[in-house]
Design an enzyme around this catalytic site. Structure first.
Site, short mmCIF file in Angstrom:
data_model
loop_
_atom_site.label_atom_id
_atom_site.label_comp_id
_atom_site.label_asym_id
_atom_site.label_seq_id
_atom_site.Cartn_x
_atom_site.Cartn_y
_atom_site.Cartn_z
N ASP A 147 0.82 -1.22 0.00
CA ASP A 147 0.00 0.00 0.00
C ASP A 147 0.85 1.28 0.00
O ASP A 147 0.35 2.35 -0.33
CB ASP A 147 -0.92 0.03 1.23
N GLU A 242 -9.61 0.36 -3.78
CA GLU A 242 -10.61 -0.36 -2.95
C GLU A 242 -11.19 0.51 -1.84
O GLU A 242 -12.31 0.28 -1.39
CB GLU A 242 -9.98 -1.63 -2.36
N HIS A 291 -5.48 -10.29 -4.95
CA HIS A 291 -4.16 -10.70 -4.46
C HIS A 291 -3.14 -10.96 -5.55
O HIS A 291 -1.97 -11.22 -5.25
CB HIS A 291 -4.32 -11.93 -3.54
O1 F6P Z 1 -2.31 -4.11 3.28
C1 F6P Z 1 -2.10 -4.91 2.16
C2 F6P Z 1 -3.41 -5.37 1.58
O2 F6P Z 1 -3.15 -6.13 0.42
C3 F6P Z 1 -4.41 -4.26 1.29
O3 F6P Z 1 -4.10 -3.57 0.11
C4 F6P Z 1 -5.70 -5.03 1.28
O4 F6P Z 1 -6.78 -4.20 1.65
C5 F6P Z 1 -5.48 -6.08 2.33
O5 F6P Z 1 -4.10 -6.21 2.50
C6 F6P Z 1 -6.07 -7.43 1.98
O6 F6P Z 1 -5.91 -8.26 3.07
P1 F6P Z 1 -6.16 -9.81 3.04
O7 F6P Z 1 -4.97 -10.47 2.39
O8 F6P Z 1 -6.29 -10.16 4.46
O9 F6P Z 1 -7.41 -10.06 2.25
#
Ligand code: F6P
Length: 366
Positions: A147, A242, A291
């Site tokens: 981020d 998001e 992801h």
């Molecule tokens: O903080 C990194 C991040 O990839 C964010 O961009 C996203 O909102 C969050 O983690 C997603 O988390 P998780 O892998 O728990 O779904």
């Protein structure tokens, strides 16, 4: 856990929070610098604070053999976790996420005979590191997150690789957008900061970029798309962070899958798509990159930054600079207190050069 003045012979390292490309580069650099330059041993703690708080704690020795060949690998060889535990509890307060760390965690560090602990993590994990330091633990931090929202450092590792993935996705979405004369919407990660959306959008030639720092008006977005159409561009590319939200509205969250995890953002892209379908003449499709942004081999920038951070974290330990975090400022690696590092997130400033450049390219920010 030894007194701060006593010699160091064993250090621990853990990765915590969401995985990010470059974590293995940091682990490798910590292990190599500790062994080759300091003659220390290294213990790798598995699955972040969750593994540390297990009974017994889960950890394994890391030698030079354990880190051979891991530099190009995404993820973390140690595993990671975003869940809170009995001893480390997260709570959401109006001022943001707060962590309660039980002093029993110090007994765990003592039981592992650690003289120091390297915490590689994002905002939440660095807050835990800070709490640990306040309890007296010899901790140093390394900032990680795709981020790029940690104010004390110009860049966190992981961001550059995520940006490449988002830019590539935009290049690919252009194909269908142009061929089918469609509005293609890409929802990207970034939590409450618009760094990935804005930089991917500018470098991927987006027409609209919606970021959390600037609540959007869907009518304005629709007008921008229609104006493009009138000028002969019968498609548009929209990047939505998001964490973006409409004027007077709120961010969109996914239903919580695990009560011990942080609330998860997601779904705003679909909402924007549904709205634009009503307001524009063009067909609209929504892609959520998810992801994919966190996966794959780290870019050269992230490998280099991770390696520099790892080596610098060991130097901090050698200098017994507890409670500090390594950071990139310009060309230099410096250190800042963990307190300063987590005081405020880094968000996009609407009068920054980046935003002015986006506007100069005719990009609508809604
Ligand atoms: O903080 C990194 C991040 O990839 C964010 O961009 C996203 O909102 C969050 O983690 C997603 O988390 P998780 O892998 O728990 O779904």
């Amino acid at each position: 856990m030894a007194e701060t003045k006593s010699p160091i012979s064993l250090i621990g390292v853990l990765t915590s929070g969401g995985d990010a490309p470059g974590l293995n580069a940091v682990i490798r650099a910590v292990v190599k610098t500790a062994i080759l330059q300091q003659n220390w041993d290294v213990l790798g703690i598995e699955d972040g604070f969750e593994g540390m708080c297990d009974d017994p704690p889960r950890a394994r020795p890391l030698g030079l053999d354990s880190v051979r060949g891991i530099l190009p690998r995404g993820g973390t060889i140690l595993g990671t976790s975003t869940r809170s535990t009995e001893l480390i509890r997260a709570e959401m307060t109006p001022a943001g996420e707060k962590f309660q760390v039980d002093p029993k965690v110090l007994d765990i560090l003592r039981s592992l005979c650690l003289d120091a602990l390297v915490v590689i993590g994002g905002d939440g994990s660095l807050r835990i590191a800070w709490e640990l330091w306040k309890l007296g633990a010899p901790v140093v931090g390394v900032p990680k997150t795709i981020d790029n929202d940690i104010r004390a450092t110009d860049y966190t590792f992981g961001f550059d690789t995520a940006l490449e993935a988002a830019k590539d996705a935009l290049d690919r979405l252009h194909t269908t957008a142009e061929s089918h004369h469609r509005v293609m919407i890409l929802e990207v990660m970034g939590r409450d900061a618009g760094w990935i959306a804005l930089q991917a959008g500018v470098s991927g030639g987006a027409d609209v970029i919606l970021i959390p720092e600037h609540p959007f008006d869907l009518q304005v977005v629709a007008r921008a798309i229609e104006e493009r159409y009138a000028r002969g561009s019968r498609f548009s590319i929209v990047v939505v962070a998001e964490g973006a939200r409409p004027v007077g509205g709120s961010a969109v969250y996914q239903p919580a899958a695990d009560p011990r995890s942080r609330p998860r953002l997601g779904g705003i892209g679909q909402l924007v798509g549904d709205g634009l379908r009503q307001l524009c003449r063009l067909e609209t499709r929504v892609t959520v990159l998810g992801h994919v942004q966190r996966g794959g081999s780290p870019t050269a920038f992230d490998r280099l930054l991770g390696t520099r951070f790892g080596a610098a974290a060991v130097r901090l330990i050698a200098a017994r600079q507890w409670g500090r975090m390594v950071a990139l400022r310009g060309e230099k690696i410096v250190s800042v207190s963990l307190e300063e590092a987590v005081a405020q997130p880094k968000s996009v400033s609407m009068d920054s050069d980046l935003v002015r450049t986006a506007l100069a390219m005719g990009i609508s920010l809604g």
